[in-house]
Design an enzyme around this catalytic site. Sequence first.
Site, PDB file in Angstrom:
ATOM      1  N   MET A   1     -16.905  -2.569  74.520  1.00  6.10           N
ATOM      2  CA  MET A   1     -17.167  -2.995  73.143  1.00  6.10           C
ATOM      3  C   MET A   1     -17.885  -1.883  72.397  1.00  6.10           C
ATOM      4  SD  MET A   1     -18.198  -6.914  73.940  1.00  6.10           S
ATOM      5  CE  MET A   1     -19.052  -7.210  72.413  1.00  6.10           C
ATOM      6  N   GLU A   2     -17.286  -1.488  71.282  1.00 11.47           N
ATOM      7  CA  GLU A   2     -17.770  -0.319  70.576  1.00 11.47           C
ATOM      8  C   GLU A   2     -19.228  -0.463  70.149  1.00 11.47           C
ATOM      9  OE1 GLU A   2     -17.058   0.504  66.705  1.00 11.47           O
ATOM     10  OE2 GLU A   2     -17.244   2.659  67.000  1.00 11.47           O
ATOM     11  N   GLN A  62      -9.186   2.337  76.484  1.00 12.37           N
ATOM     12  CA  GLN A  62      -8.585   1.685  75.313  1.00 12.37           C
ATOM     13  C   GLN A  62      -8.369   2.661  74.156  1.00 12.37           C
ATOM     14  OE1 GLN A  62     -10.633  -1.288  72.613  1.00 12.37           O
ATOM     15  NE2 GLN A  62      -9.238  -2.680  73.670  1.00 12.37           N
ATOM     16  N   CYS A  92      -9.202  -5.183  66.445  1.00  7.72           N
ATOM     17  CA  CYS A  92     -10.438  -4.800  65.744  1.00  7.72           C
ATOM     18  C   CYS A  92     -10.407  -5.259  64.283  1.00  7.72           C
ATOM     19  CB  CYS A  92     -10.640  -3.290  65.820  1.00  7.72           C
ATOM     20  SG  CYS A  92     -12.159  -2.779  64.999  1.00  7.72           S
ATOM     21  N   LYS A 133      -4.253  -5.894  73.527  1.00  9.94           N
ATOM     22  CA  LYS A 133      -5.212  -6.925  73.124  1.00  9.94           C
ATOM     23  C   LYS A 133      -4.934  -7.272  71.679  1.00  9.94           C
ATOM     24  CE  LYS A 133      -9.925  -8.283  73.008  1.00  9.94           C
ATOM     25  NZ  LYS A 133     -10.988  -7.429  72.497  1.00  9.94           N
ATOM     26  N   ASN A 193      -9.529 -14.964  75.542  1.00 11.49           N
ATOM     27  CA  ASN A 193     -10.783 -14.336  75.119  1.00 11.49           C
ATOM     28  C   ASN A 193     -11.327 -15.029  73.867  1.00 11.49           C
ATOM     29  OD1 ASN A 193     -11.540 -11.630  73.051  1.00 11.49           O
ATOM     30  ND2 ASN A 193     -12.838 -12.154  74.764  1.00 11.49           N
ATOM     31  N   GLY A 194     -12.661 -15.107  73.815  1.00  8.93           N
ATOM     32  CA  GLY A 194     -13.334 -15.609  72.622  1.00  8.93           C
ATOM     33  C   GLY A 194     -14.212 -16.805  72.894  1.00  8.93           C
ATOM     34  N   GLY A 217     -16.672 -11.014  76.266  1.00 10.60           N
ATOM     35  CA  GLY A 217     -17.155  -9.954  75.392  1.00 10.60           C
ATOM     36  C   GLY A 217     -18.655 -10.068  75.249  1.00 10.60           C
ATOM     37  N   ARG A 218     -19.088 -10.645  74.120  1.00  9.57           N
ATOM     38  CA  ARG A 218     -20.525 -10.750  73.853  1.00  9.57           C
ATOM     39  C   ARG A 218     -21.249 -11.552  74.924  1.00  9.57           C
ATOM     40  NH1 ARG A 218     -19.641 -13.577  68.396  1.00  9.57           N
ATOM     41  NH2 ARG A 218     -17.998 -14.392  69.736  1.00  9.57           N
TER      42      ARG A 218
HETATM   43  C1  LIG Z   1     -19.966  -5.158  68.479  1.00  6.03           C
HETATM   44  C2  LIG Z   1     -18.591  -5.426  69.000  1.00  6.03           C
HETATM   45  C3  LIG Z   1     -17.783  -4.379  69.411  1.00  6.03           C
HETATM   46  C4  LIG Z   1     -16.499  -4.624  69.918  1.00  6.03           C
HETATM   47  N1  LIG Z   1     -15.737  -3.566  70.330  1.00  6.03           N
HETATM   48  C5  LIG Z   1     -14.515  -3.804  70.879  1.00  6.03           C
HETATM   49  C6  LIG Z   1     -13.719  -2.728  71.382  1.00  6.03           C
HETATM   50  O1  LIG Z   1     -14.099  -1.552  71.303  1.00  6.03           O
HETATM   51  N2  LIG Z   1     -12.521  -3.052  71.934  1.00  6.03           N
HETATM   52  C7  LIG Z   1     -12.082  -4.351  72.030  1.00  6.03           C
HETATM   53  O2  LIG Z   1     -10.986  -4.596  72.569  1.00  6.03           O
HETATM   54  N3  LIG Z   1     -12.801  -5.363  71.566  1.00  6.03           N
HETATM   55  C8  LIG Z   1     -14.004  -5.126  71.002  1.00  6.03           C
HETATM   56  N4  LIG Z   1     -14.746  -6.174  70.526  1.00  6.03           N
HETATM   57  C9  LIG Z   1     -14.205  -7.549  70.631  1.00  6.03           C
HETATM   58  C10 LIG Z   1     -14.592  -8.209  71.956  1.00  6.03           C
HETATM   59  O3  LIG Z   1     -14.023  -7.499  73.027  1.00  6.03           O
HETATM   60  C11 LIG Z   1     -14.083  -9.647  72.029  1.00  6.03           C
HETATM   61  O4  LIG Z   1     -12.694  -9.646  71.885  1.00  6.03           O
HETATM   62  C12 LIG Z   1     -14.674 -10.537  70.942  1.00  6.03           C
HETATM   63  O5  LIG Z   1     -16.060 -10.295  70.774  1.00  6.03           O
HETATM   64  C13 LIG Z   1     -14.449 -12.020  71.281  1.00  6.03           C
HETATM   65  O6  LIG Z   1     -14.921 -12.307  72.565  1.00  6.03           O
HETATM   66  P1  LIG Z   1     -16.398 -12.913  72.818  1.00  6.03           P
HETATM   67  O7  LIG Z   1     -16.487 -14.179  71.992  1.00  6.03           O
HETATM   68  O8  LIG Z   1     -16.452 -13.124  74.307  1.00  6.03           O
HETATM   69  O9  LIG Z   1     -17.365 -11.881  72.327  1.00  6.03           O
HETATM   70  C14 LIG Z   1     -16.019  -5.955  70.001  1.00  6.03           C
HETATM   71  C15 LIG Z   1     -16.831  -7.010  69.582  1.00  6.03           C
HETATM   72  C16 LIG Z   1     -18.090  -6.770  69.081  1.00  6.03           C
HETATM   73  C17 LIG Z   1     -18.942  -7.942  68.634  1.00  6.03           C
END
Ligand SMILES: Cc1cc2nc3c(=O)[nH]c(=O)nc-3n(C[C@H](O)[C@H](O)[C@H](O)COP(=O)(O)O)c2cc1C
Length: 317
Positions: A1-2, A62, A92, A133, A193-194, A217-218
């Site tokens: 996650m960026e 990625q 994104c 994704k 995911n989510g 993710g988070r």
């Molecule tokens: C700060 C931030 C950075 C993220 N960066 C990426 C990324 O670089 N690549 C990606 O596939 N998803 C990225 N995501 C999305 C997460 O991988 C994920 O798909 C999204 O947060 C939903 O899942 P969650 O509810 O488990 O967080 C990012 C999300 C956040 C909040």
Amino acid sequence: MEGVIDALTRDLLTQQAGFDWAVTEFVRVVDARLPPRVFYKHCPELSAGSVATPSGVPVHLQLLGSDPVALASNAQQALSLGAISIDLNFGCPAKLVNRHDGGASLLRQPDRVYRAVKAVAEALDGEIPVTAKIRLGFSDRRLAVACAQATEAGGAAQLVVHGRTRDEGYRPPAHWEWIGKVRHQVSIPVVANGDIWTLEDYWKARTLSGCEDVMLGRSALSDPWLAARIRHWQRTGERLPDTTWTMRANVLKRYADLQRRQLPDRVVVSLVKQWLAQMRQGNSEANQHFHRLKRLTDLDTLLNNLIPSTSLCCEPA
Ligand SMILES: Cc1cc2nc3c(=O)[nH]c(=O)nc-3n(C[C@H](O)[C@H](O)[C@H](O)COP(=O)(O)O)c2cc1C
């Protein structure tokens, strides 16, 4: 996650069981073939030979972009540096990224998703897999199935579906039932995911989407033991105990110890607070600790106060 999960964080998270693989922060591809240093920066694990975290969890690289030629060229570059898998980010939601025609903006045109995946699959020529994704769409879900099918037709070996549109950002709920609709229309493995913050969320997401596997993710930052709890339940049907604040605080301490070897303390303070802020999502106890600690600016003071001397400090009055 960026901006929030770098190689050190991947290392710490995957020290707990439960993760099958991890993904790098996205490498932004515009039109040029990027130099090796960009790939090593995003994926230091490339230097480790096995392209895995120190605990042995494989790391997928990625790419985010829209130009099939540039994506293909950078996929080849990554392959030449030892990448074991290329993941394409069509999810994104960042305005800047979308304005420049990247991430979720392609979901408005499934044929462009197809061309991007196909170009990368052809460039990799079966040596390593390409995965994708997506979100459920840009403004609405009308093209969700078409986009998923486009990834499969292009040659993706696996698809992660974040159960929201781009316009839904990160607002709950994630539409797990829609992930199920998508899953029924493709034959490649689909990962849900989510908004999977707890074991109960996993059960619901699994039931509604039909996906056995989920991407965290988070919530992986919020609860570094969630993947282990899910995996343990999958294997035994038993529930591991909940993650305590002391467990979370100890992860933050280890993270600070590792980061301060390479960064000044003032930067490490911000990084620790950034992770602490992620931990409070979905966890009221961590939220209380966040408010107790958020004004501390000295790293040692912050670390020494992570675990309060009296266990009564955060109990309700
Ligand atoms: C700060 C931030 C950075 C993220 N960066 C990426 C990324 O670089 N690549 C990606 O596939 N998803 C990225 N995501 C999305 C997460 O991988 C994920 O798909 C999204 O947060 C939903 O899942 P969650 O509810 O488990 O967080 C990012 C999300 C956040 C909040």
